[in-house]
Design an enzyme around this catalytic site. Structure first.
Site, PDB file in Angstrom:
ATOM      1  N   GLU A 122     -15.990  -9.479 -16.516  1.00  0.00           N
ATOM      2  CA  GLU A 122     -15.133 -10.592 -16.926  1.00  0.00           C
ATOM      3  C   GLU A 122     -15.987 -11.862 -16.960  1.00  0.00           C
ATOM      4  O   GLU A 122     -16.767 -12.081 -16.039  1.00  0.00           O
ATOM      5  CB  GLU A 122     -13.981 -10.783 -15.940  1.00  0.00           C
ATOM      6  CG  GLU A 122     -12.998 -11.839 -16.445  1.00  0.00           C
ATOM      7  CD  GLU A 122     -11.772 -12.029 -15.544  1.00  0.00           C
ATOM      8  OE1 GLU A 122     -11.706 -11.457 -14.450  1.00  0.00           O
ATOM      9  OE2 GLU A 122     -10.895 -12.782 -15.959  1.00  0.00           O
ATOM     10  N   GLU A 257     -11.254  -7.707 -10.129  1.00  0.00           N
ATOM     11  CA  GLU A 257     -10.205  -6.683 -10.094  1.00  0.00           C
ATOM     12  C   GLU A 257     -10.450  -5.463 -10.978  1.00  0.00           C
ATOM     13  O   GLU A 257      -9.487  -4.817 -11.405  1.00  0.00           O
ATOM     14  CB  GLU A 257      -8.884  -7.336 -10.503  1.00  0.00           C
ATOM     15  CG  GLU A 257      -8.778  -7.728 -12.003  1.00  0.00           C
ATOM     16  CD  GLU A 257      -9.106  -9.178 -12.315  1.00  0.00           C
ATOM     17  OE1 GLU A 257      -9.810  -9.822 -11.515  1.00  0.00           O
ATOM     18  OE2 GLU A 257      -8.663  -9.673 -13.372  1.00  0.00           O
ATOM     19  N   HIS A 290      -4.916 -10.442  -3.737  1.00  0.00           N
ATOM     20  CA  HIS A 290      -5.009 -10.952  -5.110  1.00  0.00           C
ATOM     21  C   HIS A 290      -5.593  -9.896  -6.058  1.00  0.00           C
ATOM     22  O   HIS A 290      -5.002  -9.581  -7.092  1.00  0.00           O
ATOM     23  CB  HIS A 290      -5.862 -12.222  -5.110  1.00  0.00           C
ATOM     24  CG  HIS A 290      -6.057 -12.849  -6.448  1.00  0.00           C
ATOM     25  ND1 HIS A 290      -5.274 -13.893  -6.904  1.00  0.00           N
ATOM     26  CD2 HIS A 290      -6.926 -12.570  -7.448  1.00  0.00           C
ATOM     27  CE1 HIS A 290      -5.669 -14.228  -8.112  1.00  0.00           C
ATOM     28  NE2 HIS A 290      -6.678 -13.443  -8.479  1.00  0.00           N
ATOM     29  N   GLU A 291      -6.730  -9.350  -5.681  1.00  0.00           N
ATOM     30  CA  GLU A 291      -7.372  -8.371  -6.575  1.00  0.00           C
ATOM     31  C   GLU A 291      -6.511  -7.124  -6.699  1.00  0.00           C
ATOM     32  O   GLU A 291      -6.382  -6.551  -7.785  1.00  0.00           O
ATOM     33  CB  GLU A 291      -8.778  -8.006  -6.079  1.00  0.00           C
ATOM     34  CG  GLU A 291      -9.719  -9.184  -5.838  1.00  0.00           C
ATOM     35  CD  GLU A 291      -9.776 -10.193  -6.966  1.00  0.00           C
ATOM     36  OE1 GLU A 291      -9.570  -9.805  -8.133  1.00  0.00           O
ATOM     37  OE2 GLU A 291     -10.012 -11.381  -6.684  1.00  0.00           O
TER      38      GLU A 291
HETATM   39  N1  PHE Z   1     -10.733 -12.291 -12.234  1.00  0.00           N
HETATM   40  C1  PHE Z   1     -11.282 -12.658 -10.962  1.00  0.00           C
HETATM   41  C2  PHE Z   1     -10.111 -13.006 -10.074  1.00  0.00           C
HETATM   42  O1  PHE Z   1      -9.433 -13.939 -10.225  1.00  0.00           O
HETATM   43  C3  PHE Z   1     -12.188 -13.820 -10.968  1.00  0.00           C
HETATM   44  C4  PHE Z   1     -13.478 -13.623 -11.677  1.00  0.00           C
HETATM   45  C5  PHE Z   1     -13.657 -14.157 -12.939  1.00  0.00           C
HETATM   46  C6  PHE Z   1     -14.501 -12.934 -11.086  1.00  0.00           C
HETATM   47  C7  PHE Z   1     -14.842 -14.007 -13.611  1.00  0.00           C
HETATM   48  C8  PHE Z   1     -15.691 -12.789 -11.745  1.00  0.00           C
HETATM   49  C9  PHE Z   1     -15.870 -13.335 -12.993  1.00  0.00           C
HETATM   50  O2  PHE Z   1      -9.751 -12.317  -9.214  1.00  0.00           O
HETATM   51 ZN    ZN Z   2      -7.487 -13.284 -10.281  1.00  0.00          ZN
END
Ligand code: PHE
Ligand code: ZN
Length: 850
Positions: A122, A257, A290-291
Site C-alpha cells: 500500500e 492489513e 485496527h489492522e
Molecule cells: N493501511 C495501513 C493502516 O492504516 C497504513 C499504511 C499505509 C501502512 C501505507 C503502510 C503503508 O493500517
Molecule cells: Zn488503517
C-alpha cells in the site's frame, strides 16, 4: 526514475480499467540482489467499459520475458509501466522480472529488514514487484509460490503446500494488489488458536525474530479480543484458516492489513512490562485491532481509488476507537483522541497542508495518509452515528457489508446505505468529506422569562483551493445544569445546518449553565465565551466527563494565555478547581491524570495566532513552566496522597485500571520533582521494575537537570533492545531545554547507534525535535537547519519518511518574520536539491505556498 514533472491525479478523472483479472499466479525465486518474479495473470475485457488501453504499472523492474497466451512479445516500456496490444478476448499474461530487494531502502515493494524479506504494497508498492494494474479497483485471487532457503515462507491466504526450500499459498478472496504480502525469514512463532462464532478453528501466529518471543503474549491476546469483538459488535467473522502477523524492524508506518498476513512495525506489536510503557500497550492493542478490523472494512470491502482512502481508514479508526472504549474507559479514550486530534489534525487543517477528508487531487498518494483522512475521517463517522442513532447505524453497517462485500467502493456507496436505511438526505452532510478546514462554532446565550436560548453559528475559514465554504451539518450535543449543579436537561443533540441558528429550552426555573459540544460531538473549534467562574462550575459539576475535562482544559488555556499576553499571575480559579478534582478519589485515576495535563505549547501558539497575535515560543514555554511550578506548590500537600493512591501491590498488568493508577502516580511525581529537585524520582528509578515507572522516573530526573548516571545506566541495561533504545534517544531530545534541543539532537545523530536509515530511530530523534515546540522554534534557527540537513540526506534513501517529517514546518506562517525567513530559507534549500523525490517535493511545495 519517475517523471520529475509534477503529475497531478484528479478524482474527477476516474475511469475503470479496461480489463478484469480472474486469477494471479506468482512465483518468487528469492535472492537479495536478483529476486526473480514470475507472473501468470488471467485477464479478460471489462464489460463495464469500452476503453481497451492495456497499461500495466511497473517501476524499477528488469523485464526478462513477457508473453501473451504463450507467445513472447516485446512491450513498450516507460519509467512507470508498459503497454502492448492484447486480444479482444480473455488472455493470459506472463512475465518474468528481476528486482533487487537488498538495494530497496525506501521500504516499499519487496525489501530486506535484518536479513528478512518482507513487502509493503500500500498504496502503490506492488508495481515495484511486478507489472500489474496496480489500482485498488482491480481485484483477483492470488496463488503464490515462494522458493527460498529461509525456514519461514509466508504469503496471503491459506497454506497449500510446502517442503524443503518452498511454500505455496492461496488466497481465495479477491483482493487488490496493495493487500499482497510476502515474508521470508528465520522467524519463530508465538501461536494460538481462535474458534469463530460459527465454530471454525483459526490458527493464529505472531512471527518474530528469535529473541523476541517474550514480547508476543500481549499482542496475541489483543488479536483474540479483536476477533471476538468484531463478531459480537459488528457480526463480522474471520474468513481464512490462518491469521499471521509478522514484526519487522524497518517499516515506514505503524502496521499494514495485508490479507491474512498483517505486517507490523515491531514498535507497534512487541510488548513486555519490562520494555513497554502503558501507553505502548494501549497503542499496540489498538493497532492490532485496527489492522484486524480492516479484514472487513478495507479488505472484503475495499476502495475504488485512493481518493476514497477514508472509506476504509476513517471507518477502521472509528471501529478501533469503539473497541478501546469498550475494553478500557470510554471517557478516557475520548479525551485522549481529542488531545491527539488537536495535536495532529487541527494544525494540518488550519495550515497549508489542509485538504478534505476525501481529497480531490494528489501528486503522491503516500502524502495523504494523514490525520485528516484517518482521524477526522473517524470523527465524521462518529457524527453520522450520532445523527442517525445507534440502531440505524447498526442497520446501515449490516446493509453496507451485505450490499458491498467483494466490491471496491466510494464514499457515495457508503452514504447511500445510510440514506436507504434512514430515508435521510445526506447531501449536506457529505460536505464533511469535500470541505477542508476546521469549522469554528460560536455560541451565544440568551435568558428571558424561563426560556434559555442558544444561538449557534458556524464558519469555516478558507483553505488552499477552497476560498468559500458552505454550512455543514454539525451535531452539537448540549446539556443544561442548574446553578446548584444538578442536570436540568440531559444531553440532547442539536443539529446545526445553517450558518446561524437558535435553539430554545423553556420551562426553566433559573438560568442554567450550558454544557456545549459534549463528548466533543463534532471536530470544530468551539468559541463559547464563558467566565472563569462558569468554567470552574462546569469543572466541578458537569455530568459529561468529556466536558468536565474540557472545562479544566479551557481554564488552564485561558490562564496560560493571560500569563503570556498580560504577564498575569496563575489563576487561582484554575488551581483551586483542579485541586478539588484531584482530591476526589471517587474519580478514575486515569481521568484525574488527564486533568493534570495542559494544552500543548503548539496548541497555545495556534490559539494566539487565531486571535491575531504572534506567538513567541519561548514565552509560551516559560508560562507553561511557571504554571507547572505553581501547580506543584499549590498541590504540595496532596501529592503524597496521590502517590499513595497510585501504589499497586498486584503483579504488573497492562490494563486500564493499573495504567490509570500509574499515570496518576507519574503525574504526581512530575510535580513533586519540581519541589524536591528529583530526590523522589531518583529513589523511584532505583526500584522501578517496569518500563512505565522507569521511564517516568528518568524523565523527571532529566527535567530536573539530573539523571546523568541513570541515563547511562539505562543505556547499558537496554543496549540490546532497539525499541527501548529508541526511547533513550527520544527522551533526551524531548526533555532538553529549548536552547539545548537542537544541539542534543545533533549530538545524538552522531551516536554510533543512530542508524538513520531505520525510520523508528530517525523519528526517535527528529520526530522528538519537531515536537519540542520551544526547541524546534528556538530563535537561533538551529533546529530548522539541522532537520533540513537530515531531510536532504534521507530523501534519496527513503522519500516516504522524509516527506512525512516535512510537516514539522507546516505551521511556519504562525510565527514572526525572523522565524519565517529562517524556515523559508530551509524550505528553499531542500527544494533546490537535485532529484528531490516526488513525495518531498509535493509536501514542501504545498507548505511553501505561493
Ligand atoms: N493501511 C495501513 C493502516 O492504516 C497504513 C499504511 C499505509 C501502512 C501505507 C503502510 C503503508 O493500517
Ligand atoms: Zn488503517
Amino acid at each position: 526514475m519517475r517523471d520529475a514533472a509534477p503529475n497531478t491525479i484528479h478524482l474527477k478523472d476516474y475511469t475503470p480499467f479496461g480489463y478484469l483479472v480472474d486469477e494471479v499466479r506468482l512465483t518468487f525465486d528469492l535472492a537479495p540482489d536478483a529476486t526473480r518474479v514470475t507472473s501468470r495473470i488471467a485477464f479478460r475485457p471489462n464489460p463495464e467499459t469500452t476503453d481497451r488501453r492495456f497499461f500495466l504499472h511497473g517501476e524499477e523492474l528488469r523485464l526478462l520475458r513477457a508473453a501473451i497466451d504463450g507467445a513472447e512479445i516485446a512491450p513498450e516500456i516507460t519509467d512507470e509501466g508498459l503497454t502492448c496490444s492484447v486480444p479482444d478476448a480473455p488472455f493470459v499474461w506472463e512475465a518474468e522480472v528481476e528486482i533487487a530487494p537488498a538495494a530497496n531502502t525506501a521500504l516499499e515493494g519487496l525489501y530486506l529488514s535484518n536479513g528478512m524479506y518482507c513487502t509493503q504494497c500500500e498504496a502503490e508498492g506492488f508495481r515495484k514487484i511486478t507489472y500489474y494494474p496496480d489500482r485498488p479497483d482491480v481485484m483477483s485471487t492470488f496463488t503464490v509460490r515462494i522458493n527460498g532457503t529461509h525456514p519461514v515462507l509466508l504469503s496471503n491466504g491459506n497454506p497449500v503446500d510446502s517442503g524443503e526450500g518452498f511454500a505455496e499459498w492461496h488466497d481465495p478472496w479477491p483482493k487488490p494488489a496493495y493487500l499482497f504480502a510476502l515474508v521470508a525469514g528465520d522467524l519463530v512463532a508465538h501461536s494460538d488458536t481462535f474458534t469463530t462464532v460459527s465454530g471454525r478453528e483459526v490458527d493464529l501466529n505472531l512471527w518474530v525474530r528469535p529473541g523476541d518471543e517474550g514480547k508476543c503474549a500481549f499482542g496475541m491476546e489483543a488479536l483474540k479480543k479483536s476477533m471476538r469483538w468484531d463478531e459480537e459488535v459488528y457480526g463480522r467473522e474471520y474468513d481464512l484458516d490462518v491469521f499471521n502477523i509478522v514484526a519487522v524492524d524497518d517499516f515506514n508506518m505503524g502496521a499494514m492489513e495485508n490479507k491474512g498476513l498483517n505486517i507490523f512495525n515491531s514498535a507497534a506489536v512487541l510488548a513486555s512490562p519490562e520494555t513497554s510503557t502503558d501507553d505502548n500497550f494501549e497503542r499496540i492493542e489498538a493497532i492490532i485491532a485496527h489492522e484486524y478490523f480492516h479484514n472487513w472494512t478495507g479488505n472484503r470491502i475495499t476502495c475504488r481509488d485512493w481518493f476514497q482512502l477514508c472509506l476504509k481508514e476513517g471507518l477502521t479508526v472509528f471501529r478501533d476507537a469503539q473497541f478501546t472504549s469498550d475494553l478500557r474507559s470510554a471517557p478516557v479514550k475520548r479525551i485522549r483522541d481529542v488531545i491527539d486530534l488537536r495535536a495532529r489534525q487541527f494544525p494540518e487543517d488550519q495550515g497549508p497542508l489542509s485538504h478534505p477528508v476525501r481529497p480531490e487531487s494528489f501528486q503522491e498518494i503516500n502524502n495523504f495518509y494523514t490525520a485528516t483522512v484517518y482521524e477526522k475521517g473517524a470523527e465524521v463517522i462518529g457524527m453520522l452515528k450520532r445523527l442517525v442513532g445507534d440502531a440505524a447505524y447498526a442497520e446501515a453497517l449490516d446493509l453496507y457489508f451485505a450490499r458491498h462485500d467483494g466490491q471496491a467502493c466510494t464514499i457515495e456507496d457508503w452514504l447511500k446505505v445510510f440514506e436507504d436505511v434512514t430515508g435521510r438526505d445526506l447531501s449536506q452532510f457529505k460536505r464533511w468529506y469535500s470541505q477542508a478546514g476546521t469549522p469554528r462554532l460560536t455560541v451565544e446565550e440568551a435568558w428571558q422569562d424561563g426560556t434559555f436560548t442558544l444561538t449557534l453559528s458556524q464558519e469555516t475559514p478558507a483553505t488552499p483551493g477552497q476560498p468559500d465554504k458552505l454550512p455543514q451539518v454539525i451535531p452539537v450535543a448540549v446539556g443544561l445544569l442548574n446553578p446548584n449543579g444538578d442536570e436540568v436537561r440531559a444531553t440532547e443533540v442539536l443539529e446545526l445546518t445553517q450558518a446561524r441558528q437558535s435553539f430554545s429550552f423553556d420551562g426553566l426555573a433559573a438560568r442554567p449553565v450550558a454544557s456545549v459540544l459534549r463528548d466533543f460531538s463534532a471536530p470544530v473549534v468551539l468559541d463559547h465565551d464563558l467566565s472563569p467562574e462558569q468554567r470552574a462550575f462546569l469543572l466541578a459539576h458537569d455530568t459529561d466527563p468529556f466536558n468536565r475535562w474540557e472545562a479544566g482544559r479551557a481554564l488552564a488555556g485561558q490562564c496560560l494565555l493571560d500569563m503570556i499576553t498580560e504577564d498575569a499571575a496563575p489563576d487561582t480559579a484554575y488551581l483551586d478547581g483542579l485541586t478539588a478534582v484531584l482530591r476526589d478519589d471517587g474519580l478514575d485515576p486515569a481521568y484525574r491524570a488527564l486533568m493534570l495535563g495542559l494544552p500543548s505549547q503548539s496548541e497555545l501558539a495556534a490559539t494566539l495566532h487565531q486571535r491575531g497575535l504572534i506567538p513567541d515560543p519561548q514565552a509560551i514555554w516559560e508560562a507553561t513552566e511557571t504554571l507547572r511550578q505553581t501547580t506543584a506548590q499549590h498541590m504540595q500537600d496532596l501529592l503524597p496522597r496521590l502517590r499513595a493512591e497510585s501504589q499497586i501491590e498486584a503483579p504488573f498488568r497492562p490494563d486500564a485500571d493499573q495504567a490509570g493508577k500509574r499515570a496518576l502516580g507519574s503525574a504526581a511525581l512530575a510535580l513533586l520533582s519540581r519541589l524536591d529537585s528529583g530526590t523522589q524520582a531518583a529513589a523511584d528509578y532505583a526500584c522501578a521494575d517496569n518500563m512505565t515507572l522507569q521511564l517516568s522516573a528518568l524523565s523527571c530526573l532529566l527535567k530536573a537537570g539530573k539523571g546523568e548516571v541513570e541515563l547511562a545506566a539505562f543505556y547499558d541495561q537496554w543496549r540490546g533492545d532497539r525499541l527501548v533504545i529508541d526511547k533513550w534517544f527520544g527522551l533526551q531530545v524531548a526533555l532538553a531545554a529549548p536552547e539545548q534541543a537542537a544541539e542534543t539532537a545533533r549530538r545524538l545523530s552522531a551516536h554510533a547507534e543512530f542508524n538513520w536509515r531505520n525510520p523508528n530511530r530517525f523519528r526517535a530523534v527528529f520526530g522528538a525535535l519537531a515536537m519540542h515546540h520551544a526547541g524546534f522554534h528556538h530563535a537561533s534557527g538551529a533546529a530548522y537547519q539541522l532537520l533540513a540537513d537530515w531531510l536532504i540526506r534521507l530523501d534519496p534513501v527513503n522519500p516516504q519518511t522524509t516527506a512525512r517529517m516535512c510537516s514539522a514546518y507546516q505551521t511556519w506562517r504562525r510565527y514572526d518574520d525572523d522565524r519565517q525567513l529562517l524556515i523559508g530559507a530551509q524550505l528553499d534549500r531542500i527544494l533546490a536539491q537535485p532529484n528531490l523525490s516526488r513525495d518531498t517535493t509535493e509536501m514542501l511545495t504545498r507548505i511553501r505556498g505561493s
